[in-house]
Design an enzyme around this catalytic site. Structure first.
Site, PDB file in Angstrom:
ATOM      1  N   VAL A  61       0.726  -0.997   0.072  1.00  0.00           N
ATOM      2  CA  VAL A  61       0.220   0.012  -0.480  1.00  0.00           C
ATOM      3  C   VAL A  61       1.085   1.303  -0.203  1.00  0.00           C
ATOM      4  O   VAL A  61       0.348   2.518  -0.175  1.00  0.00           O
ATOM      5  CB  VAL A  61      -0.615   0.201   0.642  1.00  0.00           C
ATOM      6  CG1 VAL A  61      -2.245  -1.082   1.241  1.00  0.00           C
ATOM      7  CG2 VAL A  61      -0.121  -0.316   2.464  1.00  0.00           C
ATOM      8  N   TYR A  62       2.453   0.969   0.072  1.00  0.00           N
ATOM      9  CA  TYR A  62       3.015   2.330   0.056  1.00  0.00           C
ATOM     10  C   TYR A  62       3.546   3.015  -1.501  1.00  0.00           C
ATOM     11  O   TYR A  62       3.408   2.399  -2.185  1.00  0.00           O
ATOM     12  CB  TYR A  62       4.819   2.247   0.152  1.00  0.00           C
ATOM     13  CG  TYR A  62       4.750   1.788   1.499  1.00  0.00           C
ATOM     14  CD1 TYR A  62       4.485   1.870   3.001  1.00  0.00           C
ATOM     15  CD2 TYR A  62       6.252   1.226   2.139  1.00  0.00           C
ATOM     16  CE1 TYR A  62       4.318   1.668   4.651  1.00  0.00           C
ATOM     17  CE2 TYR A  62       6.328   0.456   3.433  1.00  0.00           C
ATOM     18  CZ  TYR A  62       4.982   0.792   4.293  1.00  0.00           C
ATOM     19  OH  TYR A  62       5.204   0.576   6.370  1.00  0.00           O
TER      20      TYR A  62
END
Length: 351
Positions: A61-62
């Site tokens: 999700v970064y």
């Protein structure tokens, strides 16, 4: 650079780990903590690798997956052999708007692991971690799925992040009972400004032989001292992790004196304190510039004295909570006997 075994494995990881939450361009509340693009990331990764760091931490999700993509391209561009780097990534946080676009279900794990492998440009992940606890999925389902990934060779080891001690203890017991792959690491927040992990989690990690990966070791920049008496900068927009500044101000004063004696920075003192903690396996460095990496690397050269450690421990000590204060009182005589081999002067029933 020093190297530690990861949990109960034969895998050595550097005691500093390159965090990549800053890689890529995020939107929303975390935009201020992102923005490191390909060329800058490659310069940082090259310097980290040359300094002996062999451990890289990222997540699906970064920056919406950009972080994994940047890491994958960087390793290829820099010609770093896959066998020479330990890649860690995470899953569980939501990646879409659908009801199955998050969590630790078999469906979500199998979808996300292939996405991460593609973005990282690799055929296996060294450490695959749950980014959080999923209350909707039975732990047995998660463990069986992760065990399958290990058996298939897509994942080498598994870990968790941000779990409560009871959740981790339950999962370790289930894995043993079912003969499944066990968690080898815990990624959690730990710093001089936030030692809550010491209440329940670090005793469990030490008892069960899990490695501790520390994120936000500088408390979101607070322990650098640059946000002292300031409402500007990254913490003004991303106040993560939370810091009790009333307690933090006296701590910074103590750190000032120790940093001056060692002719170094507050950041180096903060990181050095963590590196002196036996429970810590690796400290994740979250940074955006090469000069910040250079500053962080200085921590490896700082040898804190017993007096330094005592002063830092006293200035950052947790307020005792039940049952810890009761346990300390009751365990005292037996612990003293165990550690010294001598009967303590004060014993139960003494008047």
């Amino acid at each position: 650079m020093r190297y530690n075994l990861l949990g109960r494995t034969g895998l050595f990881v550097s005691d500093m780990c390159l965090g990549t939450m800053t890689f890529g361009q995020s939107g929303g509340p975390y935009a201020a903590a992102s923005g490191v693009m390909q060329d800058e990331a490659e310069a940082i990764l090259r310097r980290a690798f040359d300094a002996g760091i062999n451990f890289i931490d990222t997540a699906n999700v970064y920056a919406g997956g950009q972080s994994e993509e940047i890491v994958g391209r960087a390793l290829s561009s820099l010609g770093i052999a896959r066998k020479d780097v330990v890649l860690s990534t995470k899953f569980e946080h939501g990646t879409g708007k659908g009801p199955n676009d998050g969590g630790a279900s078999r469906q979500h794990i199998l979808h996300e692991v292939h996405g991460s492998l593609k973005r990282l440009g690799t055929d296996y992940i060294d450490l695959y971690q749950l980014h959080g606890f999923d209350p909707a999925t039975p732990v047995e389902e998660t463990l069986r799925t992760l065990d399958d990934l290990v058996r298939q060779g897509l994942v080498r080891h598994i870990g968790v992040s941000n779990w409560a001690a009871w959740q981790l203890a339950t999962a370790l017991g289930d894995a043993k009972r079912l003969g499944l792959e066990r968690f080898q690491s815990y990624q959690g927040y730990y710093s001089l400004a936030g030692r809550d992990v010491e209440r329940e989690i670090t005793p469990l990690l030490q008892a069960e032989g899990l490695g501790l990966m520390v994120f936000s070791p500088l408390a979101g920049g607070y322990l650098t001292g640059k946000y002292r008496n300031s409402d500007e900068g990254r913490r003004a927009t991303v106040p993560f992790p939370p810091v009790n500044e009333a307690r933090g101000a006296p701590l910074l004063d103590v750190m000032d004196g120790i940093a001056a004696r060692h002719d170094t920075t507050l950041a180096a003192i903060s990181l050095a304190w963590l590196l002196h903690q036996k429970v810590v396996t690796s400290v994740i460095l979250g940074l955006k510039r090469l000069d910040q990496l250079e500053d962080n690397l200085k921590a490896a050269e700082v040898a804190l004295s017993e007096d330094d450690l005592a002063a830092l421990n006293a200035a950052s000590a947790l307020t005792p909570e039940y049952p810890s204060w009761m346990m300390a009182s009751g365990e005292g005589p037996r612990r003293s006997l165990m550690e010294t081999g001598r009967m303590p002067e004060t014993q139960w029933g003494a008047q």
